[in-house]
Design a protein around this motif. Structure first.
Motif, PDB file in Angstrom:
ATOM      1  N   PRO A  97       0.822  -1.217   0.000  1.00 44.65           N
ATOM      2  CA  PRO A  97       0.000   0.000   0.000  1.00 44.65           C
ATOM      3  C   PRO A  97       0.854   1.265   0.000  1.00 44.65           C
ATOM      4  O   PRO A  97       1.953   1.285   0.551  1.00 44.65           O
ATOM      5  CB  PRO A  97      -0.808  -0.129   1.292  1.00 44.65           C
ATOM      6  N   GLU A  98       0.318   2.302  -0.626  1.00 44.29           N
ATOM      7  CA  GLU A  98       0.983   3.608  -0.661  1.00 44.29           C
ATOM      8  C   GLU A  98       0.043   4.651  -0.071  1.00 44.29           C
ATOM      9  O   GLU A  98      -1.172   4.596  -0.275  1.00 44.29           O
ATOM     10  CB  GLU A  98       1.308   4.004  -2.101  1.00 44.29           C
ATOM     11  N   THR A  99       0.606   5.583   0.657  1.00 41.46           N
ATOM     12  CA  THR A  99      -0.206   6.701   1.141  1.00 41.46           C
ATOM     13  C   THR A  99      -0.700   7.503  -0.056  1.00 41.46           C
ATOM     14  O   THR A  99       0.068   7.838  -0.958  1.00 41.46           O
ATOM     15  CB  THR A  99       0.617   7.602   2.077  1.00 41.46           C
ATOM     16  N   PHE A 100      -1.986   7.807  -0.058  1.00 42.04           N
ATOM     17  CA  PHE A 100      -2.606   8.517  -1.185  1.00 42.04           C
ATOM     18  C   PHE A 100      -3.736   9.361  -0.599  1.00 42.04           C
ATOM     19  O   PHE A 100      -4.803   8.842  -0.274  1.00 42.04           O
ATOM     20  CB  PHE A 100      -3.130   7.497  -2.196  1.00 42.04           C
ATOM     21  N   THR A 101      -3.488  10.643  -0.439  1.00 42.74           N
ATOM     22  CA  THR A 101      -4.483  11.500   0.198  1.00 42.74           C
ATOM     23  C   THR A 101      -5.715  11.640  -0.687  1.00 42.74           C
ATOM     24  O   THR A 101      -5.680  11.341  -1.888  1.00 42.74           O
ATOM     25  CB  THR A 101      -3.902  12.898   0.468  1.00 42.74           C
ATOM     26  N   ARG A 102      -6.791  12.153  -0.103  1.00 43.94           N
ATOM     27  CA  ARG A 102      -8.013  12.354  -0.892  1.00 43.94           C
ATOM     28  C   ARG A 102      -7.795  13.409  -1.966  1.00 43.94           C
ATOM     29  O   ARG A 102      -8.361  13.316  -3.065  1.00 43.94           O
ATOM     30  CB  ARG A 102      -9.160  12.762   0.033  1.00 43.94           C
ATOM     31  N   GLU A 103      -6.976  14.401  -1.652  1.00 45.78           N
ATOM     32  CA  GLU A 103      -6.675  15.425  -2.658  1.00 45.78           C
ATOM     33  C   GLU A 103      -5.938  14.802  -3.835  1.00 45.78           C
ATOM     34  O   GLU A 103      -6.236  15.112  -4.998  1.00 45.78           O
ATOM     35  CB  GLU A 103      -5.834  16.537  -2.030  1.00 45.78           C
ATOM     36  N   GLU A 104      -4.988  13.910  -3.555  1.00 45.48           N
ATOM     37  CA  GLU A 104      -4.263  13.235  -4.635  1.00 45.48           C
ATOM     38  C   GLU A 104      -5.204  12.328  -5.427  1.00 45.48           C
ATOM     39  O   GLU A 104      -5.094  12.229  -6.665  1.00 45.48           O
ATOM     40  CB  GLU A 104      -3.110  12.413  -4.047  1.00 45.48           C
ATOM     41  N   TYR A 105      -6.109  11.694  -4.724  1.00 46.40           N
ATOM     42  CA  TYR A 105      -7.068  10.812  -5.388  1.00 46.40           C
ATOM     43  C   TYR A 105      -7.961  11.611  -6.337  1.00 46.40           C
ATOM     44  O   TYR A 105      -8.163  11.233  -7.500  1.00 46.40           O
ATOM     45  CB  TYR A 105      -7.914  10.088  -4.341  1.00 46.40           C
ATOM     46  N   GLN A 106      -8.513  12.730  -5.856  1.00 51.08           N
ATOM     47  CA  GLN A 106      -9.380  13.542  -6.690  1.00 51.08           C
ATOM     48  C   GLN A 106      -8.632  14.135  -7.881  1.00 51.08           C
ATOM     49  O   GLN A 106      -9.185  14.260  -8.976  1.00 51.08           O
ATOM     50  CB  GLN A 106     -10.028  14.645  -5.850  1.00 51.08           C
ATOM     51  N   GLN A 107      -7.383  14.489  -7.674  1.00 50.40           N
ATOM     52  CA  GLN A 107      -6.582  15.003  -8.784  1.00 50.40           C
ATOM     53  C   GLN A 107      -6.360  13.911  -9.833  1.00 50.40           C
ATOM     54  O   GLN A 107      -6.432  14.177 -11.039  1.00 50.40           O
ATOM     55  CB  GLN A 107      -5.242  15.527  -8.275  1.00 50.40           C
ATOM     56  N   ALA A 108      -6.100  12.688  -9.376  1.00 52.54           N
ATOM     57  CA  ALA A 108      -5.861  11.583 -10.302  1.00 52.54           C
ATOM     58  C   ALA A 108      -7.082  11.304 -11.175  1.00 52.54           C
ATOM     59  O   ALA A 108      -6.961  11.112 -12.392  1.00 52.54           O
ATOM     60  CB  ALA A 108      -5.459  10.327  -9.531  1.00 52.54           C
ATOM     61  N   VAL A 109      -8.285  11.289 -10.555  1.00 52.08           N
ATOM     62  CA  VAL A 109      -9.483  10.997 -11.344  1.00 52.08           C
ATOM     63  C   VAL A 109      -9.850  12.168 -12.260  1.00 52.08           C
ATOM     64  O   VAL A 109     -10.487  11.969 -13.306  1.00 52.08           O
ATOM     65  CB  VAL A 109     -10.691  10.628 -10.439  1.00 52.08           C
ATOM     66  N   ALA A 110      -9.444  13.370 -11.894  1.00 51.17           N
ATOM     67  CA  ALA A 110      -9.771  14.534 -12.721  1.00 51.17           C
ATOM     68  C   ALA A 110      -8.877  14.633 -13.950  1.00 51.17           C
ATOM     69  O   ALA A 110      -9.298  15.169 -14.984  1.00 51.17           O
ATOM     70  CB  ALA A 110      -9.658  15.812 -11.898  1.00 51.17           C
ATOM     71  N   GLU A 111      -7.657  14.095 -13.862  1.00 56.03           N
ATOM     72  CA  GLU A 111      -6.681  14.293 -14.929  1.00 56.03           C
ATOM     73  C   GLU A 111      -6.567  13.120 -15.890  1.00 56.03           C
ATOM     74  O   GLU A 111      -5.771  13.164 -16.835  1.00 56.03           O
ATOM     75  CB  GLU A 111      -5.307  14.581 -14.309  1.00 56.03           C
ATOM     76  N   ASP A 112      -7.360  12.087 -15.676  1.00 54.55           N
ATOM     77  CA  ASP A 112      -7.283  10.919 -16.556  1.00 54.55           C
ATOM     78  C   ASP A 112      -8.691  10.349 -16.725  1.00 54.55           C
ATOM     79  O   ASP A 112      -9.654  10.863 -16.152  1.00 54.55           O
ATOM     80  CB  ASP A 112      -6.337   9.871 -15.962  1.00 54.55           C
ATOM     81  N   SER A 113      -8.822   9.285 -17.507  1.00 55.32           N
ATOM     82  CA  SER A 113     -10.127   8.677 -17.781  1.00 55.32           C
ATOM     83  C   SER A 113     -10.235   7.353 -17.034  1.00 55.32           C
ATOM     84  O   SER A 113      -9.379   6.467 -17.206  1.00 55.32           O
ATOM     85  CB  SER A 113     -10.303   8.460 -19.286  1.00 55.32           C
ATOM     86  N   TRP A 114     -11.295   7.219 -16.224  1.00 51.67           N
ATOM     87  CA  TRP A 114     -11.455   6.058 -15.353  1.00 51.67           C
ATOM     88  C   TRP A 114     -12.919   5.628 -15.293  1.00 51.67           C
ATOM     89  O   TRP A 114     -13.821   6.426 -15.511  1.00 51.67           O
ATOM     90  CB  TRP A 114     -11.028   6.373 -13.913  1.00 51.67           C
ATOM     91  N   VAL A 115     -13.120   4.378 -14.901  1.00 53.85           N
ATOM     92  CA  VAL A 115     -14.407   3.916 -14.387  1.00 53.85           C
ATOM     93  C   VAL A 115     -14.188   3.611 -12.915  1.00 53.85           C
ATOM     94  O   VAL A 115     -13.272   2.861 -12.552  1.00 53.85           O
ATOM     95  CB  VAL A 115     -14.916   2.663 -15.126  1.00 53.85           C
ATOM     96  N   GLU A 116     -15.019   4.202 -12.068  1.00 52.98           N
ATOM     97  CA  GLU A 116     -14.849   4.074 -10.618  1.00 52.98           C
ATOM     98  C   GLU A 116     -16.007   3.276 -10.024  1.00 52.98           C
ATOM     99  O   GLU A 116     -17.173   3.599 -10.239  1.00 52.98           O
ATOM    100  CB  GLU A 116     -14.789   5.457  -9.977  1.00 52.98           C
ATOM    101  N   PHE A 117     -15.670   2.216  -9.292  1.00 54.48           N
ATOM    102  CA  PHE A 117     -16.636   1.459  -8.510  1.00 54.48           C
ATOM    103  C   PHE A 117     -16.606   2.008  -7.084  1.00 54.48           C
ATOM    104  O   PHE A 117     -15.545   2.020  -6.443  1.00 54.48           O
ATOM    105  CB  PHE A 117     -16.280  -0.027  -8.478  1.00 54.48           C
TER     106      PHE A 117
END
Length: 438
Positions: A97-117
């Motif tokens: 596991p890697e530390t991944f803040t909510r801000e980093e998570y939201q940035q990741a989904v905003a800058e790329d194309s994903w399907v999120e469950f």
């Protein structure tokens, strides 16, 4: 004859027809069972079969395109595709596991194309251990509540625990068939433009008003004997007594109560502690109990696990929307298991049977999720304390006939340290009462 009399007459005809069809189905089922099992005194099972991928499936599917507003995919329209996702994808291993803040998570989904469950409750990796080629034993009870499938790179799949703010990457992803891209722009799926809100967790809500159809159903209830045969090992030893509105069945070890006011069955079994269950084992055993007792004709999905009480809660759904009711008596199944078997159950007995149309109940327009968030903040509620904010259906008995249930669309909210789920209007009233010292 007035319109009211006509409406009552038509409603009565629909109910009689529904009950006749129900009786015919039950009788036919019993006859088939007797022919197939001569000499077997057990009551035929009418419980719908439920797969583990259905019960532990996501409560929301969100499609992200880079630098665009996310889209919520209709859960009802996505059912078959979710099942195919579980069936067609396996993973070689789960990485550290890697530390991944909510801000980093939201940035990741905003800058790329994903399907999120998106899941309501935490899901342990061990629950789907068959999906992993090499799952270390110490990973079985590590959990996630979101999965991201990258639409541009099929080998990039991320499992995220938003409470602990850690992310798990996986090694090689194996596809029998890559179905993920089918969530994107499908003509068979309805999409709603969404906004991301930072509450106690990251949630997605409609940006605009949402129109939700009303639902109305005639309901029925299985006879007590169905559950007595199922829940007691030796039925001849069972004693029965009636106290007020409650029928009580018990033997030396087990007690079952059926309350006619709440239409709820509760079960209690005294068992000695004989070992501990892991989270994966507890959820799996609770799922097996659900398969035996739940007779709701639509979906029942995992909602939550309470580590303090060891209760697992399964939420009933109707056409892709969660069903809510006062104290959740009509809308959730609660299960508590121990290492040596079932300990406690709470089961709503009434189930939907026949849909009917009622004049004046076609559809309802609800405010946007952003408008609801504004209402909460205006009432002095800190959004960081809000656990749930979602559209659902309220279970309401018809004033004309208690056998008819009206499902009222509304927004629902719950906050930290309160397991209750409230209609938004009722929740705001409680906040006002609290401010006024009532």
């Amino acid at each position: 004859m007035t319109w009211t009399h006509i409406k009552h007459f038509l409603l009565g005809v629909l109910i009689v027809l529904s009950l006749f069809l129900s009786f015919s189905l039950l009788t036919a089922g019993s006859q088939r069972d007797e022919q197939a099992s001569t000499g077997n005194n057990s009551t035929p099972s009418l419980v719908a079969d439920r797969t583990i991928s259905e019960v532990f499936s996501p409560q929301q599917i969100v499609v992200h395109e880079a630098y665009e507003n996310p889209l919520i995919a209709s859960l009802q329209d996505s059912r078959a595709l979710i099942e195919r996702t579980y069936e067609n994808i396996t993973y070689e291993e789960v990485q550290e596991p890697e530390t991944f803040t909510r801000e980093e998570y939201q940035q990741a989904v905003a800058e790329d194309s994903w399907v999120e469950f998106v899941y309501d409750g935490q899901i342990p990796f061990g629950l789907f251990e068959n999906g992993f080629e090499n799952l270390p034993s110490d990973y079985e009870n590590r959990t996630f509540n979101k999965i991201l499938f990258n639409l541009e790179n099929e080998q990039q799949v991320l499992f995220y625990n938003s409470s602990d703010e850690v992310i798990y990457r996986v090694g090689q992803v194996n596809y029998v068939e890559n179905v993920i891209d089918e969530f994107r722009g499908s003509e068979t799926i309805q999409y709603t433009e969404a906004a991301s809100l930072e509450l106690a967790q990251i949630v997605y809500v409609p940006r605009e008003e949402v129109v939700v159809p009303y639902r109305n159903y005639v309901v029925r209830q299985l006879p007590d004997v169905f559950y007595i045969d199922l829940l007691f090992e030796e039925t001849p030893e069972v004693e029965r007594r009636v106290t007020g509105e409650t029928r009580i069945y018990n033997d030396l070890r087990t007690k079952v109560e059926v309350n006619d006011l709440t239409n709820v069955l509760t079960y209690e079994r005294q068992r000695a502690n004989s070992g501990q269950l892991t989270l994966s084992e507890r959820l799996l055993n609770s799922y097996q109990e659900l398969r035996q007792v739940e007779n709701w004709t639509d979906r029942s999905q995992y909602q939550s696990y309470n580590a303090a009480t060891n209760y697992v809660v399964f939420q009933r759904y109707l056409d892709g929307l969660p069903v809510f009711s006062p104290q959740q008596l009509e809308s959730t199944v609660r299960v508590r298991v121990g290492a040596n078997g079932r300990r406690n159950l709470r089961i709503p007995l009434q189930i939907i049977q026949t849909p009917i149309s009622l004049p004046g109940y076609e559809q309802k327009t609800l405010p946007s999720g952003l408008a609801i968030a504004d209402q909460l903040e205006a009432a002095g509620v800190a959004l960081s304390t809000v656990d749930e904010l979602k559209v659902g259906l309220t279970w309401e008995e018809s004033e004309e006939d208690e056998r008819v249930i009206h499902f009222e669309p509304d927004w629902y909210v719950s906050v930290e340290e309160d397991e209750s789920v409230y209609e938004i209007g009722r929740f705001l009233e409680l906040q006002e009462d609290s401010l006024n010292g009532l």
